[in-house]
Scaffold this motif. Structure first.
Motif, mmCIF file in Angstrom:
data_model
loop_
_atom_site.group_PDB
_atom_site.id
_atom_site.type_symbol
_atom_site.label_atom_id
_atom_site.label_comp_id
_atom_site.label_asym_id
_atom_site.label_seq_id
_atom_site.Cartn_x
_atom_site.Cartn_y
_atom_site.Cartn_z
ATOM 1 N N PRO A 143 0.838 -1.200 0.000
ATOM 2 C CA PRO A 143 0.000 0.000 0.000
ATOM 3 C C PRO A 143 0.875 1.253 0.000
ATOM 4 N N ALA A 144 0.361 2.323 -0.549
ATOM 5 C CA ALA A 144 1.126 3.562 -0.673
ATOM 6 C C ALA A 144 1.580 4.097 0.679
ATOM 7 N N HIS A 145 0.822 3.848 1.727
ATOM 8 C CA HIS A 145 1.158 4.378 3.054
ATOM 9 C C HIS A 145 2.130 3.484 3.830
ATOM 10 N N ALA A 146 2.527 2.344 3.258
ATOM 11 C CA ALA A 146 3.399 1.407 3.968
ATOM 12 C C ALA A 146 4.856 1.842 3.909
ATOM 13 N N THR A 147 5.583 1.546 4.983
ATOM 14 C CA THR A 147 7.027 1.741 5.039
ATOM 15 C C THR A 147 7.657 0.385 4.766
ATOM 16 N N VAL A 148 8.656 0.325 3.910
ATOM 17 C CA VAL A 148 9.269 -0.948 3.534
ATOM 18 C C VAL A 148 10.531 -1.169 4.351
ATOM 19 N N ARG A 149 10.646 -2.350 4.945
ATOM 20 C CA ARG A 149 11.803 -2.730 5.755
ATOM 21 C C ARG A 149 12.233 -4.149 5.370
ATOM 22 N N THR A 150 13.517 -4.461 5.605
ATOM 23 C CA THR A 150 14.035 -5.809 5.409
ATOM 24 C C THR A 150 14.309 -6.418 6.774
ATOM 25 N N ALA A 151 13.791 -7.631 7.007
ATOM 26 C CA ALA A 151 13.975 -8.299 8.293
ATOM 27 C C ALA A 151 15.416 -8.790 8.429
ATOM 28 N N CYS A 152 16.004 -8.586 9.620
ATOM 29 C CA CYS A 152 17.375 -9.049 9.882
ATOM 30 C C CYS A 152 17.367 -10.552 10.162
ATOM 31 N N SER A 153 18.529 -11.131 10.406
ATOM 32 C CA SER A 153 18.646 -12.578 10.588
ATOM 33 C C SER A 153 17.872 -13.101 11.794
ATOM 34 N N SER A 154 17.572 -12.245 12.756
ATOM 35 C CA SER A 154 16.799 -12.687 13.920
ATOM 36 C C SER A 154 15.298 -12.506 13.707
ATOM 37 N N GLY A 155 14.891 -12.057 12.509
ATOM 38 C CA GLY A 155 13.476 -11.911 12.210
ATOM 39 C C GLY A 155 12.857 -10.639 12.760
ATOM 40 N N ARG A 156 13.650 -9.583 12.837
ATOM 41 C CA ARG A 156 13.154 -8.306 13.346
ATOM 42 C C ARG A 156 13.365 -7.204 12.314
ATOM 43 N N ILE A 157 12.514 -6.199 12.396
ATOM 44 C CA ILE A 157 12.684 -5.008 11.584
ATOM 45 C C ILE A 157 12.797 -3.812 12.521
ATOM 46 N N ARG A 158 13.442 -2.766 12.061
ATOM 47 C CA ARG A 158 13.524 -1.530 12.835
ATOM 48 C C ARG A 158 12.443 -0.601 12.306
ATOM 49 N N TYR A 159 11.591 -0.150 13.221
ATOM 50 C CA TYR A 159 10.496 0.731 12.849
ATOM 51 C C TYR A 159 10.360 1.813 13.905
ATOM 52 N N ARG A 160 10.493 3.058 13.488
ATOM 53 C CA ARG A 160 10.420 4.210 14.377
ATOM 54 C C ARG A 160 11.352 4.073 15.584
ATOM 55 N N GLY A 161 12.574 3.605 15.309
ATOM 56 C CA GLY A 161 13.597 3.507 16.338
ATOM 57 C C GLY A 161 13.480 2.299 17.243
ATOM 58 N N ARG A 162 12.555 1.400 16.962
ATOM 59 C CA ARG A 162 12.363 0.205 17.799
ATOM 60 C C ARG A 162 12.518 -1.053 16.964
ATOM 61 N N LEU A 163 12.988 -2.122 17.605
ATOM 62 C CA LEU A 163 13.041 -3.413 16.931
ATOM 63 C C LEU A 163 11.703 -4.108 17.131
ATOM 64 N N VAL A 164 11.119 -4.573 16.042
ATOM 65 C CA VAL A 164 9.830 -5.250 16.077
ATOM 66 C C VAL A 164 10.000 -6.635 15.485
ATOM 67 N N ARG A 165 9.576 -7.657 16.211
ATOM 68 C CA ARG A 165 9.703 -9.038 15.743
ATOM 69 C C ARG A 165 8.605 -9.346 14.734
ATOM 70 N N VAL A 166 9.012 -9.815 13.544
ATOM 71 C CA VAL A 166 8.049 -10.233 12.526
ATOM 72 C C VAL A 166 8.145 -11.734 12.259
ATOM 73 N N GLY A 167 9.190 -12.362 12.747
ATOM 74 C CA GLY A 167 9.349 -13.805 12.573
ATOM 75 C C GLY A 167 10.621 -14.146 11.820
ATOM 76 N N GLN A 168 11.332 -15.141 12.309
ATOM 77 C CA GLN A 168 12.615 -15.510 11.724
ATOM 78 C C GLN A 168 12.471 -16.030 10.295
#
Length: 127
Positions: free
Chosen positions: A65-90
């Protein structure tokens, strides 16, 4: 099917990788060409399979969606969003995810470009 394969191929084991592949090839041949399947009216998969007339053109590009921010998950299955690590799944490690929020406590995931389709889901921010 997966449980049959587990019991008949995986759990039985083999001496080495080549022998295990031979067992799997034999099992697949029997499963597709010999064993009747109840869901197929006691026919084998090989007798009902038809090649699709539509050519495979490869995976589709991610569409967020146009309003979405795109991130790449790190090896531990987390993304950084607004200065915080958020778990999305390994399982999403190394893959692109679109995230959006209307409520600062909840992210809306849009994993359109992932190797496995998980659909949209909610992830609590900060966890």
């Amino acid at each position: 099917m997966h449980l049959d394969m587990r019991y008949e191929v995986e759990d039985a084991g083999a001496a080495d990788q080549v022998a295990q592949q031979r067992k799997l090839d034999t099992w697949r041949q029997e499963f597709n060409h010999v064993r009747p399947h109840e869901a197929l009216g006691q026919r084998t998969p090989a007798t009902v399979y038809r090649k699709s007339p539509q050519p495979y053109i490869g995976p589709r590009a991610p569409c967020y969606p146009a309003h979405a921010t795109v991130r790449t998950a790190c090896s531990s299955g987390r993304i950084r969003y607004r200065g915080r690590l958020v778990r999305v799944g390994q399982g999403f490690s190394g893959y692109v995810e679109g995230v959006a929020t209307h409520d600062p406590r909840v992210l809306r995931r849009h994993p359109r470009g992932c190797r496995r389709s998980m659909g949209q889901g909610r992830v609590r921010a900060g966890y």
